[in-house]
Design an enzyme around this catalytic site. Structure first.
Site, PDB file in Angstrom:
ATOM      1  N   TYR A  73      -9.522  -8.730  12.228  1.00  0.00           N
ATOM      2  CA  TYR A  73      -8.391  -9.391  11.580  1.00  0.00           C
ATOM      3  C   TYR A  73      -8.206 -10.776  12.175  1.00  0.00           C
ATOM      4  CZ  TYR A  73      -7.269  -4.624  10.016  1.00  0.00           C
ATOM      5  OH  TYR A  73      -7.316  -3.356   9.467  1.00  0.00           O
ATOM      6  N   HIS A 121     -14.442   1.047  12.684  1.00  0.00           N
ATOM      7  CA  HIS A 121     -13.821   0.473  11.491  1.00  0.00           C
ATOM      8  C   HIS A 121     -14.513   0.901  10.200  1.00  0.00           C
ATOM      9  CE1 HIS A 121     -11.206  -3.228  10.280  1.00  0.00           C
ATOM     10  NE2 HIS A 121     -11.113  -2.260   9.402  1.00  0.00           N
ATOM     11  N   SER A 164      -2.713   0.935   3.754  1.00  0.00           N
ATOM     12  CA  SER A 164      -2.315   0.483   2.416  1.00  0.00           C
ATOM     13  C   SER A 164      -1.567   1.580   1.655  1.00  0.00           C
ATOM     14  CB  SER A 164      -3.534   0.006   1.620  1.00  0.00           C
ATOM     15  OG  SER A 164      -4.181  -1.049   2.267  1.00  0.00           O
ATOM     16  N   PRO A 165      -0.574   2.219   2.284  1.00  0.00           N
ATOM     17  CA  PRO A 165       0.155   3.290   1.599  1.00  0.00           C
ATOM     18  C   PRO A 165       1.020   2.778   0.454  1.00  0.00           C
ATOM     19  CG  PRO A 165       1.238   2.767   3.660  1.00  0.00           C
ATOM     20  CD  PRO A 165      -0.046   1.988   3.652  1.00  0.00           C
ATOM     21  N   LEU A 166       1.192   1.456   0.387  1.00  0.00           N
ATOM     22  CA  LEU A 166       1.955   0.844  -0.707  1.00  0.00           C
ATOM     23  C   LEU A 166       1.030   0.110  -1.673  1.00  0.00           C
ATOM     24  CD1 LEU A 166       4.989  -0.495   1.369  1.00  0.00           C
ATOM     25  CD2 LEU A 166       4.758   1.680   0.155  1.00  0.00           C
ATOM     26  N   GLY A 167      -0.253   0.461  -1.653  1.00  0.00           N
ATOM     27  CA  GLY A 167      -1.184  -0.143  -2.602  1.00  0.00           C
ATOM     28  C   GLY A 167      -1.287  -1.646  -2.452  1.00  0.00           C
ATOM     29  N   GLY A 224       0.865  -3.633  -1.525  1.00  0.00           N
ATOM     30  CA  GLY A 224       2.083  -4.240  -2.055  1.00  0.00           C
ATOM     31  C   GLY A 224       2.362  -3.931  -3.505  1.00  0.00           C
ATOM     32  N   PHE A 225       1.369  -3.424  -4.224  1.00  0.00           N
ATOM     33  CA  PHE A 225       1.524  -3.222  -5.658  1.00  0.00           C
ATOM     34  C   PHE A 225       2.609  -2.204  -5.970  1.00  0.00           C
ATOM     35  CE2 PHE A 225       0.420  -2.603 -10.045  1.00  0.00           C
ATOM     36  CZ  PHE A 225      -0.264  -3.752 -10.412  1.00  0.00           C
TER      37      PHE A 225
END
Length: 325
Positions: free
Chosen positions: A56, A124, A203-206, A208-209
């Site tokens: 990152y 990773h 990415s449990p919120l897609g 941000g989507f």
């Protein structure tokens, strides 16, 4: 905040993904002071699991966390990742989980994070050129030396997980998992539960989507990986908006935000799951952690589970080749 066990490692039910503070998303690296305040607020709210990686930036996200955690290291289960930088010369975005590369990677991460140990050290991505037994054996040596406390894998498939676990206990597997990415439920999740390995959904919120705030492709700046992501482009984007709208409607009925509903659905999938929603804002970390208190009815959970899958791959073609699902 409630706490669960990933294997024998106790962590907060909801963690914090730090990537977007420095890397990969619109606005990354523009306000380090707010990012540090976000880390501090997360700790105040009971979050213990904080996740980063050497790739990152590269490197700058670990450096940022090193600053944020000065004087607070003992409050955190600190997770980072190796294997997407070939330190022998090929550089970033080249898979290398050879023992020699791991040795170089861990020393760099320890220095940047300002610590003498990493609580959870993930591979990773699976390196097809290095047997997983060699990789896990090398990290097991770091465990014996006290530089690493627990071993994890990211986006590994069932066979790799079994082979790795036979060498040294694997504490957690990190993989993309959310209302719009559910591919691991059939093959990977049963293996984790059989072996007593925890799941850390990223990415449990897609990306941000699922928060309902992403409405236009033009919102993504140059350098935002979503600009080339199949789910965020063209006809796929428009079709996927309908999924986000459904989550938003359910959230309105539940008196919660879409993000809280998406996280509460994940938490309802088992007490061996600790999602790491990413944010660089104090307000968002407070919103996300509040999902721990949200209880969805069986009817609402069933509605969410029956939503149609998202359209499009989760990564570009090159990114998909690095996954084992």
């Amino acid at each position: 905040m409630k706490y669960i066990n990933l294997g024998d490692l106790e962590v907060s039910r909801i963690g914090l993904g730090a990537m977007g503070m420095s890397h990969g998303l619109t606005g990354a690296g523009t306000d380090d002071a707010e990012s540090i305040r976000t880390v501090h607020r997360a700790l105040e709210l009971g979050v213990t699991l904080i996740d980063t990686a050497e790739i990152y930036g590269p490197y700058i996200n670990e450096e940022l966390l090193g600053q944020a955690l000065k004087g607070r290291r003992d409050q955190v289960v600190l997770a980072t990742k190796f294997g997407m930088i070939a330190h022998s010369g090929a550089g970033p975005w080249n898979l290398d989980s050879s023992p020699a590369n791991i040795r170089t990677a861990v020393e760099g991460s320890l220095k940047r994070l300002g610590t003498d140990h990493i609580d959870l050290y993930y591979q990773h991505r699976v390196d097809p050129d290095t047997p997983i037994e060699e990789t896990v054996g090398a990290v097991a040596e770091l465990v014996a030396e006290g530089k690493v406390r627990h071993i994890g894998l990211s986006e590994a498939g069932p066979d790799t997980i079994r082979r790795a676990h036979a060498v040294h206990p694997i504490t957690a597997v990190q993989s993309e998992y959310s209302l719009w990415t559910r591919g691991l439920e059939e093959r990977v999740l049963p293996v984790l539960r059989e072996l007593g390995i925890g799941l850390v959904p990223f990415s449990p919120l897609g990306h941000g989507f699922l928060t309902g705030t992403v409405r236009d492709e033009a919102d993504f700046e140059e350098g935002d990986f979503r600009r080339g992501n199949p789910r965020f482009t063209g006809e796929n984007f428009q079709r996927n908006l309908r999924l986000a709208d459904e989550v938003q409607a359910i959230a309105a009925e539940a008196g919660a935000t879409p993000a809280q509903v998406a996280l509460a659905w994940l938490l309802a999938q088992g007490d061996d799951i600790a999602p790491i929603p990413g944010t660089k804002r104090v307000s968002r970390v407070a919103e996300n952690t509040a999902a721990d208190r949200l209880r969805l009815t069986p009817e609402v959970l069933a509605r969410l589970s029956s939503l149609p899958p998202a359209v499009g791959d989760t990564h570009t073609e090159a990114g998909m080749r690095m996954l084992e699902r």
